[in-house]
Design an enzyme around this catalytic site. Structure first.
Site, PDB file in Angstrom:
ATOM      1  N   HIS A 193     -71.399 -41.986 -37.522  1.00 52.95           N
ATOM      2  CA  HIS A 193     -70.604 -41.671 -38.941  1.00 52.95           C
ATOM      3  C   HIS A 193     -70.835 -40.312 -39.426  1.00 52.95           C
ATOM      4  CE1 HIS A 193     -69.566 -42.620 -43.076  1.00 52.95           C
ATOM      5  NE2 HIS A 193     -70.456 -41.795 -43.457  1.00 52.95           N
ATOM      6  N   ASP A 224     -71.486 -48.891 -43.633  1.00 52.13           N
ATOM      7  CA  ASP A 224     -72.424 -47.582 -43.038  1.00 52.13           C
ATOM      8  C   ASP A 224     -73.760 -47.766 -43.563  1.00 52.13           C
ATOM      9  OD1 ASP A 224     -70.166 -46.810 -41.884  1.00 52.13           O
ATOM     10  OD2 ASP A 224     -69.538 -45.738 -43.759  1.00 52.13           O
TER      11      ASP A 224
HETATM   12  C1  GRF Z   1     -65.140 -39.679 -36.508  1.00 53.77           C
HETATM   13  O1  GRF Z   1     -65.507 -38.873 -37.147  1.00 53.77           O
HETATM   14  C2  GRF Z   1     -65.927 -40.922 -36.717  1.00 53.77           C
HETATM   15  O2  GRF Z   1     -67.593 -40.590 -37.080  1.00 53.77           O
HETATM   16  C3  GRF Z   1     -65.361 -41.422 -37.987  1.00 53.77           C
HETATM   17  O3  GRF Z   1     -64.177 -41.149 -37.662  1.00 53.77           O
HETATM   18  C4  GRF Z   1     -63.720 -40.075 -36.977  1.00 53.77           C
HETATM   19  C5  GRF Z   1     -62.908 -40.708 -35.497  1.00 53.77           C
HETATM   20  O4  GRF Z   1     -62.928 -40.013 -34.679  1.00 53.77           O
HETATM   21  N1  GRF Z   1     -66.046 -42.821 -38.248  1.00 53.77           N
HETATM   22  P1  GRF Z   1     -62.248 -40.371 -33.396  1.00 53.77           P
HETATM   23  O5  GRF Z   1     -61.406 -41.551 -33.372  1.00 53.77           O
HETATM   24  O6  GRF Z   1     -63.502 -40.744 -32.439  1.00 53.77           O
HETATM   25  O7  GRF Z   1     -61.556 -39.278 -32.644  1.00 53.77           O
END
Ligand code: GRF
Length: 177
Positions: free
Chosen positions: A101, A137
């Site tokens: 997160h 979360d």
């Molecule tokens: C990441 O910042 C993750 O922490 C958040 O959504 C974003 C997704 O990125 N929950 P990806 O799909 O892994 O490129």
């Protein structure tokens, strides 16, 4: 064996693949996303479980859990997965589901964590890897790393870079447990 849950771009999935972690299945709540293309390119089985194809969320999650277990998944990694998991899913992988997160939880939970940190005017935000529970979360934190907000223009890229380092590190430690 790791199952990765995705919803979109899949850059965190890519970081896990690039770290040569034993990813054996990728499940998405949306069809046609870049993350599923990344899975295919790596030769990892991928499948979409769209809510609209099921009676409800519990049925979708049960089908998704069945599929993951059929692929041999023992550890589930939510990598940009944008849906909450039902208790039925959590019970199938007790204490074996982690999420990455883009904030220092419990600050800024939810889907707009980076925008929320910018709007709040904090000097420091960061990245959290935590165990998943029923909340948004809210599960126990495994590891956190702060990221300075300034310069704001590059905050997203700097947070992503930390995610892409921290998530594979934590997941590889959990794999040996
Ligand atoms: C990441 O910042 C993750 O922490 C958040 O959504 C974003 C997704 O990125 N929950 P990806 O799909 O892994 O490129």
């Amino acid at each position: 064996m790791i199952g990765v849950l995705v919803s979109g771009e899949g850059s965190n999935l890519q970081a896990l693949l690039d770290a040569s972690l034993p990813v054996c299945a990728v499940a998405s709540n949306r069809a046609g996303v870049r993350a599923l293309e990344r899975a295919a390119a790596a030769g990892v089985p991928g499948s979409a479980f769209e809510l609209s194809e099921f009676a409800d969320r519990a049925q979708r999650d049960a089908t998704m859990a069945n599929w993951l277990q059929e692929q041999g998944v023992r550890l589930v990694v939510c990598a940009g997965y944008m849906h909450l998991l039902t208790p039925q899913f959590l019970d199938r992988f007790p204490d074996r589901i982690v999420n990455v997160h883009p904030s220092l939880l419990p600050e800024f939970p939810g889907a707009r964590a980076i925008d929320d940190a910018l709007a709040a005017g904090v000097e420091t935000t960061g990245v959290t890897v935590h165990l998943v529970d029923q909340g948004l979360d809210t599960g126990p934190v495994i590891r956190q790393e702060p990221v300075p907000v300034q310069p704001r223009e590059t905050l997203i890229q700097r947070i992503r870079a930390v995610e892409h380092r921290l998530l594979p590190e934590v997941v590889s430690e959990l794999c040996v447990r």
